[in-house]
Design an enzyme around this catalytic site. Structure first.
Site, PDB file in Angstrom:
ATOM      1  N   GLU A 129       0.823  -1.206   0.000  1.00 51.85           N
ATOM      2  CA  GLU A 129       0.000   0.000   0.000  1.00 51.85           C
ATOM      3  C   GLU A 129       0.857   1.255   0.000  1.00 51.85           C
ATOM      4  OE1 GLU A 129      -3.857  -1.910   2.312  1.00 51.85           O
ATOM      5  OE2 GLU A 129      -2.948  -0.077   3.100  1.00 51.85           O
ATOM      6  N   PRO A 130       0.292   2.378  -0.442  1.00 53.38           N
ATOM      7  CA  PRO A 130       1.065   3.625  -0.492  1.00 53.38           C
ATOM      8  C   PRO A 130       1.692   4.007   0.857  1.00 53.38           C
ATOM      9  CG  PRO A 130      -0.988   3.899  -1.692  1.00 53.38           C
ATOM     10  CD  PRO A 130      -1.058   2.561  -1.027  1.00 53.38           C
ATOM     11  N   SER A 134       6.432  -2.596   2.676  1.00 54.64           N
ATOM     12  CA  SER A 134       6.719  -3.934   3.208  1.00 54.64           C
ATOM     13  C   SER A 134       5.972  -4.249   4.500  1.00 54.64           C
ATOM     14  CB  SER A 134       8.222  -4.093   3.445  1.00 54.64           C
ATOM     15  OG  SER A 134       8.941  -4.034   2.238  1.00 54.64           O
ATOM     16  N   THR A 160       2.326  -5.397  -9.819  1.00 57.22           N
ATOM     17  CA  THR A 160       2.659  -5.913 -11.150  1.00 57.22           C
ATOM     18  C   THR A 160       1.404  -6.498 -11.793  1.00 57.22           C
ATOM     19  OG1 THR A 160       4.893  -6.413 -10.387  1.00 57.22           O
ATOM     20  CG2 THR A 160       4.180  -7.467 -12.424  1.00 57.22           C
ATOM     21  N   GLU A 243       7.702 -16.635  -3.395  1.00 53.73           N
ATOM     22  CA  GLU A 243       8.008 -15.376  -4.087  1.00 53.73           C
ATOM     23  C   GLU A 243       9.479 -15.003  -3.904  1.00 53.73           C
ATOM     24  OE1 GLU A 243       6.700 -10.654  -4.332  1.00 53.73           O
ATOM     25  OE2 GLU A 243       5.696 -11.967  -2.883  1.00 53.73           O
ATOM     26  N   ARG A 269      36.917  -7.950 -27.849  1.00 50.15           N
ATOM     27  CA  ARG A 269      37.318  -6.540 -27.781  1.00 50.15           C
ATOM     28  C   ARG A 269      38.836  -6.434 -27.579  1.00 50.15           C
ATOM     29  NH1 ARG A 269      35.735  -1.286 -28.974  1.00 50.15           N
ATOM     30  NH2 ARG A 269      36.467   0.169 -27.370  1.00 50.15           N
ATOM     31  N   GLU A 368      16.156  -4.758   3.659  1.00 54.41           N
ATOM     32  CA  GLU A 368      16.156  -4.345   5.063  1.00 54.41           C
ATOM     33  C   GLU A 368      15.142  -5.150   5.878  1.00 54.41           C
ATOM     34  OE1 GLU A 368      18.230  -1.676   2.650  1.00 54.41           O
ATOM     35  OE2 GLU A 368      16.128  -2.263   2.428  1.00 54.41           O
TER      36      GLU A 368
END
Length: 390
Positions: A129-130, A134, A160, A243, A269, A368
Site C-alpha cells: 500500500e502507499p 513492506s 505488477t 516469491e 574486444r 532491510e
C-alpha cells in the site's frame, strides 16, 4: 546439467522453451519495453504451450510438473533481457494464481484458475500500500461485510499487472481490531464498479504494467473470499517463501546472462594490442563475480529442492533473495563496466539489465525487511510455522 536436480526431460523442456522465447517473445520485447504494454496474444500463446500450468493440477489444465521446471522457466525468461516481461509472467503465474490454487474453492478454480492457466485471464496480487510498503500488517485497506457482499475500500501500489489484469487478489482487513490477524484475501473482478488503476512510471521493468489501484466502495461477493476470513496474513506469509525464492532464481539467472555476455564481449574486444580478457585485473574481476553467482545459484537450487519436498523454507528463501539480488546488482554493475562506453548505450543489453535488476532488493520484501526477519530467526530464535492449508 546438474543431474541431482535436472533430468533429460528438464533439459528438453529448456531447449523447447528457449526456441519458443526466441521466436515468439524476443522480436516484440523492444516494442513492449517502449510502450509499457505486453500485448494479449502472447499470454494466450504461453497458455497454449502449458507454461502457466507447469505446477498446477491437471483438472484445471495444469501439467503437475516438479518445481525444477519452474526454475527453468524463470531462468530462461531472465535471458531475453526484459525483466519486466518476465515479472508480468511470473507475477500472474505464482503470485495471483498461487492464492487461487491454495485458497480458492472449486467454483473459483473452475472459473478463474483454469482460465489463468489457459492464458485467457490475467491476475495480479495486491498487498503493498502507499503508506505501508513492506509493512503488511499495517495495511489500511478494509472490507466490511454487508449481507452477501464485502464493501471494499482502500488503495494498493507497486502492483505488477495492476493495470491490464482481469482480476485482482486483494488483501484487506476484515477485522481491523485484530491487527495482522484480521486480514482476509478477496478475489475482485477488474470490471467491478469502484475499481480504478493508475499506471506508474518506473526506472526499470518497463515492459510490465505496474499500477496503483484504488477501491471505492467496491462490492465483492462473500463467495469470492479466498480461504477463511481473517486468515489472510498466514496465507501471505506462507506464499512469500515461494516469491522470495523466485526472485532469487531470477537474480542468479540474470547475473549469469550478464557474465556470459560480458565474458564473450571481452574475448572479442581489443585494447592496447591484446584482447581485454587477457588483462589480469579484468580476468580476476570476472572470476570473482562468476564464483559469487555460482554460489547463489547452487544455494537456490538446494532451497528449491527443499521446498519441492514440502519443507517450510522461510529462512532459506529469505536468505536466497537477500544475497542473490545483492549479488546480481554487483555482477551486472561490473559486467557493464567491462563493456566500457558501450555498456552505457541502450543498444547493448547491460543498460536495461542494470535498471531492471535494481528492483531485486526492493520488490517482494526489501533487503532491510528480510534482514530483520532473519534477525528474528537467527538471533531471537523465533520460529515461523506454516498456515494450515485450506
Amino acid at each position: 546439467m546438474d543431474k541431482r536436480y535436472f533430468s533429460e526431460e528438464h533439459e528438453l523442456f529448456r531447449e523447447s522453451l528457449k526456441s519458443f522465447l526466441k521466436k515468439e517473445v524476443v522480436p516484440h520485447v523492444d516494442k513492449w519495453e517502449k510502450d509499457g504494454v505486453i500485448e494479449r496474444f502472447i499470454w494466450k500463446k504461453f497458455g497454449d504451450m502449458g507454461y502457466f500450468g507447469l505446477t498446477y493440477p491437471s483438472q484445471y489444465g495444469g501439467l503437475e510438473l516438479d518445481l525444477f521446471y519452474t526454475v527453468i522457466f524463470l531462468e530462461e525468461l531472465q535471458k531475453i533481457n526484459s525483466v519486466g516481461f518476465a515479472a508480468a509472467m511470473w507475477a500472474h503465474m505464482y503470485l495471483a494464481m498461487t492464492h487461487l490454487n491454495k485458497e480458492g474453492d472449486e467454483r473459483i478454480k473452475q472459473e478463474y484458475l483454469a482460465s489463468s492457466i489457459s492464458g485467457e485471464k490475467i491476475g495480479c496480487l495486491c498487498i503493498s500500500e502507499p503508506f505501508g510498503g513492506s509493512d503488511v500488517s499495517g495495511m489500511r485497506t478494509n472490507a466490511v461485510k454487508e449481507g452477501d457482499y464485502y464493501i471494499l475500500n482502500g488503495s494498493k501500489t507497486f502492483i505488477t499487472n495492476g493495470v491490464y489484469s482481469d482480476y485482482l487478489v486483494v488483501a484487506a482487513k476484515t477485522s481491523p481490531e485484530l491487527g495482522n490477524k484480521g486480514i482476509s484475501m478477496l478475489l475482485v473482478d477488474r470490471e467491478t464498479l469502484g475499481v480504478s488503476a493508475t499506471k506508474l512510471d518506473k526506472l526499470g521493468w518497463r515492459a510490465s504494467d505496474t499500477g496503483e489501484i484504488a477501491f471505492d466502495n467496491v462490492k465483492v461477493p462473500v463467495a469470492n473470499l479466498l480461504g477463511e476470513e481473517d486468515k489472510g496474513f498466514s496465507y501471505i506469509m506462507q506464499h512469500f517463501s515461494l516469491e522470495r525464492l523466485i526472485m532469487a532464481i531470477n537474480a542468479h539467472a540474470r547475473a549469469e546472462y550478464a557474465l556470459d555476455y560480458a565474458i564473450n564481449y571481452m574475448s572479442e574486444r581489443t585494447a592496447f594490442g591484446k584482447k581485454i580478457n587477457e588483462f589480469q585485473a579484468l580476468r580476476h574481476k570476472m572470476v570473482e563475480r562468476t564464483a559469487e553467482m555460482e554460489m547463489c545459484k547452487e544455494y537456490n537450487y538446494s532451497v528449491t529442492y527443499k521446498l519441492s519436498r514440502g519443507e517450510y523454507v522461510v529462512k532459506e528463501a529469505t536468505m536466497s533473495k537477500l544475497l542473490s539480488t545483492k549479488m546480481a546488482d554487483e555482477v551486472i554493475y561490473d559486467c557493464l563496466q567491462m563493456l566500457g562506453g558501450y555498456g552505457f548505450m541502450e543498444e547493448y543489453p547491460m543498460a536495461r539489465l542494470l535498471r531492471d535488476s535494481r528492483c531485486g532488493p526492493i520488490g517482494g520484501g526489501t533487503s532491510e525487511i528480510l534482514k530483520e526477519i532473519l534477525s528474528k530467526i537467527i538471533i531471537d530464535k523465533k520460529t515461523y510455522k506454516p498456515a494450515v492449508e485450506v
